[in-house]
Design an enzyme around this catalytic site. Structure first.
Site, mmCIF file in Angstrom:
data_model
loop_
_atom_site.group_PDB
_atom_site.id
_atom_site.type_symbol
_atom_site.label_atom_id
_atom_site.label_comp_id
_atom_site.label_asym_id
_atom_site.label_seq_id
_atom_site.Cartn_x
_atom_site.Cartn_y
_atom_site.Cartn_z
ATOM 1 N N ASP A 46 0.812 -1.128 -0.393
ATOM 2 C CA ASP A 46 0.311 0.120 -0.294
ATOM 3 C C ASP A 46 0.631 0.941 0.402
ATOM 4 O O ASP A 46 2.113 1.576 -0.220
ATOM 5 C CB ASP A 46 -1.147 0.265 1.024
ATOM 6 C CG ASP A 46 -0.351 0.357 2.554
ATOM 7 O OD1 ASP A 46 1.026 0.129 2.490
ATOM 8 O OD2 ASP A 46 -1.493 -0.372 3.406
ATOM 9 N N PHE A 47 0.402 2.159 0.303
ATOM 10 C CA PHE A 47 1.064 3.914 0.451
ATOM 11 C C PHE A 47 2.172 3.995 1.500
ATOM 12 O O PHE A 47 2.903 4.288 1.741
ATOM 13 C CB PHE A 47 0.319 4.509 -0.096
ATOM 14 C CG PHE A 47 -0.026 5.135 -1.382
ATOM 15 C CD1 PHE A 47 0.935 4.109 -2.707
ATOM 16 C CD2 PHE A 47 -0.783 5.965 -2.067
ATOM 17 C CE1 PHE A 47 0.465 4.659 -3.513
ATOM 18 C CE2 PHE A 47 -0.921 6.223 -3.180
ATOM 19 C CZ PHE A 47 -0.255 5.420 -4.029
ATOM 20 N N ARG A 48 0.928 3.840 3.073
ATOM 21 C CA ARG A 48 1.562 4.505 3.929
ATOM 22 C C ARG A 48 1.563 3.514 5.191
ATOM 23 O O ARG A 48 2.021 3.926 6.115
ATOM 24 C CB ARG A 48 0.230 5.597 4.023
ATOM 25 C CG ARG A 48 0.199 6.473 3.056
ATOM 26 C CD ARG A 48 -1.490 7.424 4.021
ATOM 27 N NE ARG A 48 -0.916 8.639 2.787
ATOM 28 C CZ ARG A 48 -1.562 8.940 1.559
ATOM 29 N NH1 ARG A 48 -2.760 7.451 0.899
ATOM 30 N NH2 ARG A 48 -1.966 9.670 0.302
ATOM 31 N N ASP A 121 -5.287 -1.877 -9.078
ATOM 32 C CA ASP A 121 -5.365 -3.505 -9.213
ATOM 33 C C ASP A 121 -5.947 -4.783 -10.496
ATOM 34 O O ASP A 121 -5.586 -5.555 -10.349
ATOM 35 C CB ASP A 121 -4.255 -4.176 -8.474
ATOM 36 C CG ASP A 121 -5.134 -4.113 -7.413
ATOM 37 O OD1 ASP A 121 -7.164 -4.160 -7.511
ATOM 38 O OD2 ASP A 121 -5.141 -3.751 -6.349
HETATM 39 P P1 CNA Z 1 -3.001 3.694 2.045
HETATM 40 O O1 CNA Z 1 -3.131 5.692 2.569
HETATM 41 O O2 CNA Z 1 -1.306 3.319 2.012
HETATM 42 O O3 CNA Z 1 -3.636 3.542 3.667
HETATM 43 C C1 CNA Z 1 -4.488 1.959 4.121
HETATM 44 C C2 CNA Z 1 -4.695 1.502 4.721
HETATM 45 O O4 CNA Z 1 -4.756 0.454 4.759
HETATM 46 C C3 CNA Z 1 -3.585 1.655 5.773
HETATM 47 O O5 CNA Z 1 -4.822 2.565 6.982
HETATM 48 C C4 CNA Z 1 -3.492 0.497 6.598
HETATM 49 O O6 CNA Z 1 -3.264 0.441 8.188
HETATM 50 C C5 CNA Z 1 -3.987 -0.438 6.261
HETATM 51 N N1 CNA Z 1 -4.375 -1.736 5.466
HETATM 52 C C6 CNA Z 1 -2.559 -2.047 5.212
HETATM 53 N N2 CNA Z 1 -2.699 -3.744 4.860
HETATM 54 C C7 CNA Z 1 -4.189 -3.857 6.041
HETATM 55 C C8 CNA Z 1 -4.801 -5.079 5.804
HETATM 56 N N3 CNA Z 1 -4.385 -6.124 5.216
HETATM 57 N N4 CNA Z 1 -5.790 -5.029 6.945
HETATM 58 C C9 CNA Z 1 -6.188 -4.161 7.637
HETATM 59 N N5 CNA Z 1 -5.849 -3.096 6.994
HETATM 60 C C10 CNA Z 1 -4.652 -2.418 5.918
HETATM 61 O O7 CNA Z 1 -4.253 3.607 0.713
HETATM 62 P P2 CNA Z 1 -5.223 4.665 0.265
HETATM 63 O O8 CNA Z 1 -5.402 3.296 -0.407
HETATM 64 O O9 CNA Z 1 -5.928 4.399 2.065
HETATM 65 O O10 CNA Z 1 -4.694 5.158 -0.287
HETATM 66 C C11 CNA Z 1 -5.613 5.616 -1.620
HETATM 67 C C12 CNA Z 1 -4.575 5.400 -3.056
HETATM 68 C C13 CNA Z 1 -3.158 4.296 -2.772
HETATM 69 C C14 CNA Z 1 -5.732 5.723 -3.669
HETATM 70 O O11 CNA Z 1 -5.061 6.242 -4.912
HETATM 71 C C15 CNA Z 1 -4.834 4.108 -5.182
HETATM 72 O O12 CNA Z 1 -4.437 3.934 -6.079
HETATM 73 C C16 CNA Z 1 -3.027 3.378 -3.717
HETATM 74 N N6 CNA Z 1 -2.501 2.601 -4.250
HETATM 75 C C17 CNA Z 1 -3.123 1.207 -4.755
HETATM 76 C C18 CNA Z 1 -2.726 -0.323 -4.358
HETATM 77 C C19 CNA Z 1 -3.225 -1.263 -5.454
HETATM 78 O O13 CNA Z 1 -4.412 -0.805 -6.043
HETATM 79 N N7 CNA Z 1 -3.528 -1.845 -4.352
HETATM 80 C C20 CNA Z 1 -1.540 0.150 -4.068
HETATM 81 C C21 CNA Z 1 -0.723 1.169 -3.779
HETATM 82 C C22 CNA Z 1 -1.588 2.597 -3.414
#
Ligand code: CNA
Length: 286
Positions: A46-48, A121
């Site tokens: 993920d991003f954060r 994705d």
């Molecule tokens: P983010 O900001 O990285 O947040 C992810 C959240 O999910 C956080 O609060 C984490 O604690 C939580 N988290 C991570 N893994 C788990 C898990 N297994 N179970 C429960 N909680 C979890 O990402 P957001 O999606 O909030 O931010 C938005 C962006 C991320 C969008 O513009 C996406 O395009 C972008 N993004 C997408 C992907 C993808 O398509 N898979 C990957 C990375 C980023």
């Protein structure tokens, strides 16, 4: 005690409440909002998330600031970091998670109004959710376009370029940079995002899964769901900017929180509804 009474009075719904709503047939128009957290179990960072998130691991690209990798103006001058990262995010080798299949199961039960995803994705599609049920709020890798003449690029060529470590150029105008239609900072959201906004007014349950709700305008969608419609967050961390789990800002909270991994929360929810076998079967057969 008075304190306990106060606590009980304000105590909001729980994942059990949400399961009961679904089981009893009261929730018939469910909205899902999801983010990168639902795909980390599939191996996509993920991003954060501290340590594993993409923003933590960008040092090698020498960016002026982490978000620059998804900034349209930065990309036009320096497309290389994005294309290097695109390899890690490109949906070829990933299998949807239990959470993705739960969303598909809601659809098969005819009680999913819409799934608004921030993910690029396409795992919702791979898990069998039809196009009209998905709003990919930040676009996806499915299409790519020339930034100069807007000609659509051949997806196979783009994929080859990504994995062959070249920067794809437009085959029509020969000069433009090709960019996958994922929404960068500084770009408009897809039309579909705006077309389905009213869904939030008509839904009877909102489930938010695996997102930090840091990106606008997506994050504020949770506020479109009017009280007392219940909102459940399944995430590793609570998000106090948008949810009132303890009933601090409202007399009675309408927000439920399951703290933990998406797939664990979803498995628990499915068990409570009595869907565990069906979900596991869907997940296994894929
Ligand atoms: P983010 O900001 O990285 O947040 C992810 C959240 O999910 C956080 O609060 C984490 O604690 C939580 N988290 C991570 N893994 C788990 C898990 N297994 N179970 C429960 N909680 C979890 O990402 P957001 O999606 O909030 O931010 C938005 C962006 C991320 C969008 O513009 C996406 O395009 C972008 N993004 C997408 C992907 C993808 O398509 N898979 C990957 C990375 C980023």
């Amino acid at each position: 005690s008075a304190e306990q009474l106060f606590k009980d009075k304000n105590a909001g719904p729980t994942i059990e409440t949400v399961a009961e709503l679904i089981k009893s047939g009261k929730a018939k128009k469910i909205m899902i909002m999801c983010g990168a957290g639902i795909s980390t179990a599939a191996g996509i960072p993920d991003f954060r998330s501290p340590g594993t998130g993409i923003y933590n691991n960008l040092r090698k690209y020498n960016l002026p600031y982490p978000e620059a990798i998804f900034d349209i103006d930065y990309f036009k001058e320096n497309p290389e970091p994005f294309y290097a990262l695109a390899k890690e995010l490109y949906p070829t080798k990933f299998k949807p998670t239990l959470t993705h299949y739960f969303i598909t199961l809601l659809h098969r039960k005819n009680i999913l109004l819409r799934c608004f995803t921030q993910n690029i994705d396409t795992l919702e599609r791979i898990a069998g959710l039809p196009d009209d049920k998905i709003v990919e709020a930040h676009g996806s890798f499915a299409r790519s376009e020339c930034l100069h003449c807007y000609a659509e690029a051949d997806p196979d060529r783009v994929r080859e370029a990504v994995f062959g470590e070249e920067i794809p150029k437009c085959s029509s105008c020969k000069v433009g940079l090709v960019k996958p239609c994922i929404t960068f900072f500084g770009e408009c959201l897809p039309v579909k995002f705006f077309e389905y906004l009213d869904d939030f007014l008509y839904c009877d349950l909102l489930i938010v899964i695996g997102t930090s709700l840091q990106v606008q305008p997506f994050a504020s969608l949770v506020d479109r769901v009017e009280s007392p419609t219940i909102r459940l967050l399944i995430n590793r961390e609570p998000i106090y900017e948008y949810f009132d789990f303890e009933g601090i800002y409202s007399e009675i909270s309408r927000d439920a929180f399951y703290k933990g991994d998406c797939d664990d929360g979803i498995r628990k929810l499915a068990e409570l509804i009595g869907w565990q076998d069906e979900l596991e079967e869907l997940y296994t057969i894929g």
